[in-house]
Scaffold this active site. Structure first.
Site, PDB file in Angstrom:
ATOM      1  N   HIS A  62      37.019  49.290  46.439  1.00 14.42           N
ATOM      2  CA  HIS A  62      36.744  47.870  46.201  1.00 14.42           C
ATOM      3  C   HIS A  62      37.351  47.366  44.891  1.00 14.42           C
ATOM      4  CE1 HIS A  62      34.767  44.061  45.582  1.00 14.42           C
ATOM      5  NE2 HIS A  62      34.106  44.553  44.543  1.00 14.42           N
ATOM      6  N   HIS A  86      35.300  46.719  36.732  1.00 15.01           N
ATOM      7  CA  HIS A  86      34.286  45.673  36.683  1.00 15.01           C
ATOM      8  C   HIS A  86      32.917  46.095  37.204  1.00 15.01           C
ATOM      9  CE1 HIS A  86      35.331  44.808  40.970  1.00 15.01           C
ATOM     10  NE2 HIS A  86      34.119  44.306  41.037  1.00 15.01           N
ATOM     11  N   GLU A  90      27.619  48.338  35.818  1.00 15.03           N
ATOM     12  CA  GLU A  90      26.493  47.965  36.682  1.00 15.03           C
ATOM     13  C   GLU A  90      26.100  49.087  37.638  1.00 15.03           C
ATOM     14  OE1 GLU A  90      25.265  44.489  39.919  1.00 15.03           O
ATOM     15  OE2 GLU A  90      27.239  44.483  38.979  1.00 15.03           O
ATOM     16  N   ASP A  91      27.076  49.807  38.187  1.00 14.91           N
ATOM     17  CA  ASP A  91      26.798  50.723  39.297  1.00 14.91           C
ATOM     18  C   ASP A  91      26.958  52.206  38.972  1.00 14.91           C
ATOM     19  OD1 ASP A  91      26.247  48.577  40.983  1.00 14.91           O
ATOM     20  OD2 ASP A  91      28.340  48.360  41.581  1.00 14.91           O
ATOM     21  N   ASP A 153      36.934  39.299  43.214  1.00 17.25           N
ATOM     22  CA  ASP A 153      35.837  40.141  43.686  1.00 17.25           C
ATOM     23  C   ASP A 153      35.170  39.510  44.911  1.00 17.25           C
ATOM     24  OD1 ASP A 153      33.656  42.198  43.427  1.00 17.25           O
ATOM     25  OD2 ASP A 153      32.467  40.445  42.892  1.00 17.25           O
ATOM     26  N   ASP A 273      48.272  15.286  61.096  1.00 19.56           N
ATOM     27  CA  ASP A 273      48.880  15.939  59.933  1.00 19.56           C
ATOM     28  C   ASP A 273      48.586  17.439  59.894  1.00 19.56           C
ATOM     29  OD1 ASP A 273      46.197  15.709  59.477  1.00 19.56           O
ATOM     30  OD2 ASP A 273      46.370  15.026  57.404  1.00 19.56           O
TER      31      ASP A 273
END
Length: 510
Positions: A62, A86, A90-91, A153, A273
């Site tokens: 990811h 990134h 956090e993970d 992301d 259009d």
């Protein structure tokens, strides 16, 4: 221009290798800091270890794909590195100090800002939503690159949305239409906005999406020869007058088509259009010369001329729009701009960012601010001392100046085009709510369904018993189109048919 076709996770394609990413960056930046990119790749891969995504792919795929998306926007090395890193704070067990020590405070600050944003949940109670939006914009104001990574992301998450549970898919798609796609558009990143909108549209209204795509494919097969002929004649006419041009065919996106059909209450066949042409030239003087050639060669359509070069849009968009009756008596929409204007139209703020090739040095980035980002930053700074809900009321509405934001009694945010009415609100909540609407309360007061809504209004829709408004003869929801029923005539105050909403069925209840 994009360097390659978008990659898709969940396919049999192998995960991108280090040298492939470096090669992507080197195509637009021959002096890239290869060591920095390689170290960030290895650091993030080790940090995520054996973690898996919902698709079963390695989790590291990811952030790697987020970095790959950003190479299409030709961002600097620090942004590419931050994209790969990134999710580490956090993970994983990685800390901000670890990132600072390995890559410096500049990249550490970007990753830390993205970590805080990763915890936001937009579909919540109003006050909480306001605070989350405040944090998002304050982080963006500190460094525009946070926005670029956040949007990339979200784009990759939307590309892989099929692996998420259905309930979560709906929430993520709604967030994308309400927050991220308009924000990308506000920053002038039109290619990003188009893909975000189409992916969300496909998730929320798959039948309508497939119907429009099939119609587009049929039209392309039928009119392909005519389109090629028009492009050739345009090129020939400009060449005869000594103007060097590049002619590009353009097709409207499915969500843009759907929104126009809903807004004007017209069928697909009535759109004039869907196809157009971009005329790319070298100078501003050539833009106006090209307009002269177009208007002296073919009749122009009255009221269809707009000059966004002399008066640019708020997001820095510059171009001349005109429509002529071209070869074969076909209406032909032309967008005339320089190559530089085209880059800004496609990539927005990313086309303006110019950073020092300083790798991990402590030098501050040197940014050539776009009007869009400068206006965003100034707005945020002016309102930063306000309370959270006031910040949302002012800043969010400043960003999305062509929309109004209203709420259900339960606090659900509904974004609508400016000028929308209570019946538009009902359809935006759910097709069935719109079909059965017989009245409304706006901020606690009974109001006609044709009442125009304003920012911050709380709307309660009254529905007929049995779920169908009197006199309504609509289509089945499964046919890929929302119902064309309107409320009873007396509920509209004797007016003609109201405008159908442009927002898709959001599968929510009032």
């Amino acid at each position: 221009m994009r360097t390659s076709a978008p990659r898709r996770i969940g396919s049999a394609r192998a995960m991108m290798r280090q040298y492939e990413l470096v090669d992507r960056v080197r195509r637009y930046n021959p002096h890239t800091n290869e060591d920095l990119l390689n170290r960030a790749y290895v650091f993030a891969m080790k940090a995520h270890g054996s973690q898996k995504r919902a698709s079963g792919d390695p989790y590291f795929s990811h952030p790697l794909e987020v970095a790959a998306i950003l190479t299409e926007f030709k961002v600097d090395d620090a942004t590419i590195a931050a994209a790969m890193l990134h999710d580490t704070i956090e993970d994983t067990t990685v800390t901000r100090e670890d990132v600072d020590k390995a890559f410096g405070e500049e990249i550490g600050g970007l990753v830390d800002g993205l970590t805080k944003l990763g915890k936001l949940d937009f579909v919540t109670r109003h006050a909480q939503q306001a605070e989350n939006f405040r944090k998002l914009l304050l982080a963006i104001a500190d460094d525009a690159r946070v926005l670029l990574v956040k949007l990339a992301d979200r784009l990759h998450n939307m590309r892989t949305l099929q692996f998420m549970p259905e309930a979560k898919r709906a929430r993520i798609a709604e967030d994308t239409l309400d927050i991220y796609a308009p924000l990308a558009g506000r920053m002038g990143m039109q290619s990003m906005r188009n893909e975000l909108e189409d992916l969300a549209f496909r998730s929320l209204m798959p039948d309508a999406y497939e119907l429009i795509v099939s119609r587009l494919e049929g039209m392309k097969a039928k009119n392909g020869a005519i389109i090629a002929r028009i492009a050739a004649e345009l090129t020939d006419q400009f060449a005869r007058r000594g103007i060097k041009v590049e002619v590009k065919g353009r097709q409207k996106q499915p969500y843009s088509i759907w929104r126009k059909m809903e807004r004007r209450s017209i069928a697909f066949e009535q759109l004039s259009d869907i196809y157009g042409f971009r005329i790319l030239v070298d100078t501003v003087a050539d833009c106006y010369a090209a307009v002269g050639v177009a208007h002296t060669t073919w009749p122009s359509v009255p009221g269809r001329f707009k000059d966004y070069i002399s008066t640019p849009k708020q997001n820095d968009y510059r171009s001349i729009h005109t429509t002529v009756i071209g070869p074969g008596s076909q209406r032909v929409e032309l967008q005339i701009r320089t190559h530089e204007m085209h880059e800004v139209a496609e990539y927005g703020i990313a086309a303006h960012a110019i950073y020092k090739d300083a790798g991990t040095s402590a030098d501050a980035p040197v940014v050539s601010e776009s009007r869009a980002y400068r206006g965003l930053r100034q707005t945020i700074e002016a309102l930063a001392s306000d309370d959270s809900e006031k910040f949302l009321e002012h800043t969010k509405l400043e960003l999305f100046h062509d929309q109004v934001f209203c709420f259900t009694p339960k606090g659900r945010l509904i974004a609508l085009p400016r000028g929308a009415t209570a019946i538009d609100f009902a359809y935006a909540v759910h097709t069935d709510v719109g079909n059965s609407a017989v009245g409304a309360k706006i901020n606690g007061r009974i109001a006609p369904l044709i009442s125009e809504l304003h920012n911050g209004d709380e709307v309660l829709i009254s529905r007929a018993e049995g779920g169908v408004a009197a006199g309504g003869l609509g289509q089945r929801r499964g046919d890929g189109q929302s119902s064309r029923r309107h409320p009873p005539r007396d509920a509209r105050g004797g007016e003609g048919p109201v405008r159908r909403p442009r927002a898709p069925d959001r599968r929510a209840r009032v």
